[in-house]
Write an enzyme that holds these catalytic residues in place. Structure first.
Site, short mmCIF file in Angstrom:
data_model
loop_
_atom_site.label_atom_id
_atom_site.label_comp_id
_atom_site.label_asym_id
_atom_site.label_seq_id
_atom_site.Cartn_x
_atom_site.Cartn_y
_atom_site.Cartn_z
CG HIS A 153 83.92 -65.15 5.30
ND1 HIS A 153 85.06 -65.16 5.85
CD2 HIS A 153 83.05 -64.09 5.17
CE1 HIS A 153 84.74 -63.80 6.48
NE2 HIS A 153 83.83 -62.98 5.99
CD GLU A 177 85.52 -62.67 3.03
OE1 GLU A 177 84.39 -62.73 2.67
OE2 GLU A 177 86.14 -61.94 3.70
O1 TA6 Z 1 83.66 -60.72 4.23
C1 TA6 Z 1 83.87 -59.60 5.02
C2 TA6 Z 1 82.60 -59.54 6.06
O2 TA6 Z 1 81.29 -59.24 5.03
C3 TA6 Z 1 82.85 -58.07 6.89
O3 TA6 Z 1 81.97 -57.00 6.52
C4 TA6 Z 1 82.57 -58.77 8.10
O4 TA6 Z 1 80.94 -58.85 8.68
C5 TA6 Z 1 82.99 -60.23 7.97
O5 TA6 Z 1 82.64 -60.41 6.71
C6 TA6 Z 1 82.69 -61.12 8.97
O6 TA6 Z 1 81.23 -61.36 8.98
P1 TA6 Z 1 80.43 -62.39 10.10
O7 TA6 Z 1 79.13 -62.38 10.31
O8 TA6 Z 1 81.18 -63.65 10.05
O9 TA6 Z 1 80.95 -61.55 11.69
#
Ligand code: TA6
Length: 296
Positions: free
Chosen positions: A167, A270
């Site tokens: 991510h 990601e």
């Molecule tokens: O990758 C996008 C996502 O799934 C968004 O929907 C947002 O939730 C982000 O990840 C961050 O997630 P986190 O649990 O690290 O706050």
């Protein structure tokens, strides 16, 4: 901690530091660039090519505590992505980023890059939702580029279905001058519009909260930062999806570990296998999700 890691430390190449929150981290210094990785979540928080600005973004408000995710760098989402499909009480993006990983080995390669391998295996209460026979290994290799190889291994007798995502949070000068290339004409699910299927028209530009899962086997994506006059190249294999995210204004304010004004300085691209791209791993099989980050 120092004693157990001593065999893996290499003077000026693999160094143990007491990081934020007193969490242990390793600084890897290869020829051409360095990286910092916390044992907590095997979380890469820094990639710094020699003579360049940091490539990865970190929030000034990030937590650095057991059981909490670090905000920024490259969180490892494993073995699920987003909310757990069956139990909403489970942590978002899985358990791997919340636990301490073990170091398997370290080395300086013949070309001067530095390699570190870490591993994670679910234990205790987690095994009621993640088979204890499913484990992960992360191989980091740093020099002028940063390579991550997330390997999922099924040691059990039954097939296992999992998701993964590297991510990655990338640092940009000003989001309004940023575009993401390589996903043109690709179908994506818009997470902000009931996951409706749409087609990317031209390069991605950020004009509002953006949260998209691209059906993307393409091996290369590039972030063009016109303010910093740089291009961040993201190459991948073993990944059928690319997730693109920026929280914009309201969501940034809603996250306690994200500065209200920080959304203009980052974007996530990601490297993932998620949703209809989740992986079914047969017994004794492994899956490798690979990512290479470089400046061009
Ligand atoms: O990758 C996008 C996502 O799934 C968004 O929907 C947002 O939730 C982000 O990840 C961050 O997630 P986190 O649990 O690290 O706050």
């Amino acid at each position: 901690m120092q004693n157990s890691l001593s065999p893996f430390l290499i003077p000026e190449r693999v160094e143990l530091l007491s990081g934020e929150g007193g969490l242990p981290c390793l600084r890897l210094t290869g020829d051409g660039g360095r990286a910092t990785v916390y044992l907590h979540g095997a979380h890469v928080t820094e990639f710094l090519p020699d003579g360049q600005a940091p490539v990865l973004w970190m929030s000034r408000a990030s937590h650095f505590a057991p059981g909490k995710p670090i905000r920024g760098g490259i969180p490892i989402c494993w073995p699920w992505f987003g909310p757990h499909s069956a139990d909403a009480a489970r942590p978002a993006h899985g358990i791997a980023r919340l636990r301490e990983w073990s170091v398997l080995d370290s080395a300086v390669l013949h070309d001067g890059r530095v390699r570190l391998r870490l591993s994670f295996q679910p234990e205790g209460p987690e095994t009621d939702i993640v088979p204890p026979t499913l484990r992960a290994e992360m191989t980091l290799t740093v020099g002028r580029s940063l390579e991550l190889q997330l390997c999922t291994i099924n040691d059990g007798p039954d097939p296992v279905v999992f998701e993964d995502a590297l991510h990655s949070y990338f640092a940009v000068g000003d989001l309004s001058a940023v575009s993401v290339h390589g996903l043109e004409d690709t179908v994506y699910a818009d997470s902000l519009d009931k996951r409706r299927s749409k087609v990317q028209q031209g390069p991605i530009r950020f004009t509002a909260e953006t949260d998209r899962v691209y059906a993307d086997p393409a091996p290369r994506t590039e972030i063009v930062d016109e303010t910093g006059a740089c291009r961040i190249r993201i190459e991948k294999s073993g990944s059928s999806k690319t997730v693109v995210w920026n929280p914009w204004i309201a969501k940034s304010k809603a996250m306690p570990d994200f500065g209200d004004d920080e959304w203009t300085g980052m974007c996530c691209v990601e490297t993932a296998n998620v949703r209809d791209g989740r992986v079914t791993l047969l017994p004794a099989n492994r899956h490798e999700t690979r990512l290479r980050i470089s400046l061009v």
